[in-house]
Design a protein around this motif. Structure first.
Motif, mmCIF file in Angstrom:
data_model
loop_
_atom_site.group_PDB
_atom_site.id
_atom_site.type_symbol
_atom_site.label_atom_id
_atom_site.label_comp_id
_atom_site.label_asym_id
_atom_site.label_seq_id
_atom_site.Cartn_x
_atom_site.Cartn_y
_atom_site.Cartn_z
ATOM 1 N N UNK A 7 20.802 -26.160 -0.742
ATOM 2 C CA UNK A 7 20.683 -27.176 0.307
ATOM 3 C C UNK A 7 21.427 -28.441 -0.076
ATOM 4 N N UNK A 8 21.282 -28.874 -1.329
ATOM 5 C CA UNK A 8 21.962 -30.077 -1.800
ATOM 6 C C UNK A 8 23.475 -29.887 -1.771
ATOM 7 N N UNK A 9 23.935 -28.716 -2.186
ATOM 8 C CA UNK A 9 25.371 -28.433 -2.169
ATOM 9 C C UNK A 9 25.903 -28.431 -0.740
ATOM 10 N N UNK A 10 25.118 -27.892 0.188
ATOM 11 C CA UNK A 10 25.502 -27.875 1.605
ATOM 12 C C UNK A 10 25.618 -29.293 2.137
ATOM 13 N N UNK A 11 24.651 -30.144 1.813
ATOM 14 C CA UNK A 11 24.694 -31.545 2.271
ATOM 15 C C UNK A 11 25.899 -32.268 1.698
ATOM 16 N N UNK A 12 26.194 -32.027 0.430
ATOM 17 C CA UNK A 12 27.365 -32.661 -0.190
ATOM 18 C C UNK A 12 28.653 -32.189 0.472
ATOM 19 N N UNK A 13 28.719 -30.908 0.789
ATOM 20 C CA UNK A 13 29.928 -30.328 1.388
ATOM 21 C C UNK A 13 30.244 -30.977 2.733
ATOM 22 N N UNK A 14 29.197 -31.266 3.516
ATOM 23 C CA UNK A 14 29.404 -31.842 4.848
ATOM 24 C C UNK A 14 29.252 -33.369 4.870
#
Length: 294
Positions: A7-14
Motif C-alpha cells: 500500500x505504501x509503495x502504491x501511494x508513493x508511486x502515484x
C-alpha cells in the motif's frame, strides 16, 4: 511484499501522502456532494431553529457516519454541547447512563428516575449557559422499541420557552419503517426535519468525488481514472460511496502492480471480480455495455 508495504509503495508511486479511499469516516476526506450539503444545511437550520427531532436516513455506504462526524465537528467548533451515541443497541436505562456519561456526570444513580433527575438538572444548566444539548444517535435503525420510547420521553424535557435537548437520528431506511408503525406515531410527529441521502447520481459526480478524494490525499497529477474507468466504476458501485472506495482502492493496487500510470476499465473489472457486493450488479453493467458499446 506485505500488504502495508504494498500500500505504501502504491501511494508513493502515484504521489499520494495517504490512502485516498479509506473506509474510515475521516472528515479530512469529506467531499461536498450536493445531497450531503443539503442534508447538512437542513440539520444546522433545524438545530438553530430549536426543533426537537431531526432524522437523516440513507442506504448502507451512502455516507451517514461521515456526515454525522462532520456535524459533530461543526458543533464542537461552535462550542455547542453534544452527546454522541454510536451504539444504539442499548435498553432505556442504558441510554440514560450513556447520556449521563457523555455529560461527564459522575456517581450515576442506579434507578432510572434518579438518573433522569440529575440529567435534567445538568440540561437546565447547559441551557442557562447558552445552548441545549444536542443528542446524536448513529445507526438509529438498531434502537430497541423501548429505547425509542425513552428518546421520546427525553425529548419532553423543556422549559416554557425551549427544549432542553435536541435529537438527531442517523439511520438506514429501516428506521422509517419502524417510525411509521402506530406505536411510534407520536415520535414521528415530532420529527420536523427529515433528509434521505442518495447515492452518487451520475458519472460526472463520481468523477468529481474521485478527484476530490485524490486531491485530499496529495495527488497533483492529471486525472488518474480515465473516462471509461469512471463509467464502469459508477455502474459497478451503483454510486454507493463506500463501494466506490473499495473498488477504487483495489483498482489502484492492481494498476500499480502493472506499473500503469492511469486506471482504466480493465483495472476496475479486476477489482469488481474480487468484490462480491459489486458482482451483484453484473447483469446491469452488461446491459449497459451492450447499449453503449464500452
Amino acid at each position: 511484499m506485505q500488504l502495508l508495504q504494498l500500500t505504501q509503495a502504491c501511494e508513493d508511486f502515484y504521489g499520494l501522502n495517504e490512502s485516498p479511499f479509506g473506509l474510515t469516516p475521516n472528515t479530512h476526506f469529506y467531499v461536498e456532494l450536493p445531497v450531503h450539503q443539503q442534508a447538512f444545511e437542513a440539520m444546522v437550520f433545524a438545530l438553530h431553529s430549536g426543533e426537537g427531532f431531526i432524522k437523516v436516513t440513507g442506504e448502507v455506504g451512502t455516507g451517514k457516519t461521515l456526515l454525522c462526524r462532520r456535524l459533530l465537528n461543526y458543533l464542537s467548533e461552535q462550542n455547542v454541547p453534544t452527546a454522541y451515541i454510536p451504539n444504539p443497541t442499548l435498553n432505556s436505562i442504558g441510554l440514560w447512563h450513556a447520556i449521563a456519561a457523555e455529560l461527564g456526570l459522575r456517581e450515576i444513580p442506579v434507578h432510572e428516575h434518579a438518573i433522569r433527575t440529575i440529567i435534567q438538572r445538568r440540561l437546565l444548566q447547559l441551557v442557562r449557559e447558552g445552548h441545549p444539548l444536542i443528542l446524536i444517535v448513529d445507526e438509529a435503525q438498531c434502537l430497541p422499541a423501548e429505547t425509542l420510547e425513552a428518546l421520546r420521553l427525553i425529548s419532553n424535557l423543556e422549559t416554557e420557552r425551549q427544549k432542553l435537548i435536541q435529537i438527531v437520528l442517523f439511520g438506514q431506511p429501516e428506521l422509517n419503517d419502524v417510525l411509521a408503525t402506530p406505536r411510534f406515531r407520536q415520535l414521528l410527529q415530532r420529527i420536523t426535519s427529515s433528509t434521505q441521502l442518495q447515492p452518487l447520481s451520475g458519472v460526472d459526480l463520481l468523477s468529481h468525488y474521485l478527484r476530490q478524494r485524490l486531491a485530499c490525499a496529495g495527488y497533483k497529477g492529471r486525472d488518474l481514472f480515465c473516462a471509461s474507468a469512471v463509467r464502469r466504476l459508477w455502474l459497478a458501485s451503483n454510486g454507493i460511496p463506500r463501494l466506490v472506495n473499495v473498488l477504487a482502492t483495489k483498482a489502484l493496487l492492481i494498476a500499480f502492480g502493472q506499473g500503469a500510470n492511469t486506471i482504466d476499465s480493465r483495472h476496475i473489472e479486476r477489482a469488481v471480480a474480487d468484490t462480491e457486493s459489486a458482482l451483484a450488479s453484473m447483469d446491469l453493467r452488461q446491459r449497459f455495455w451492450s447499449l453503449t458499446g464500452i
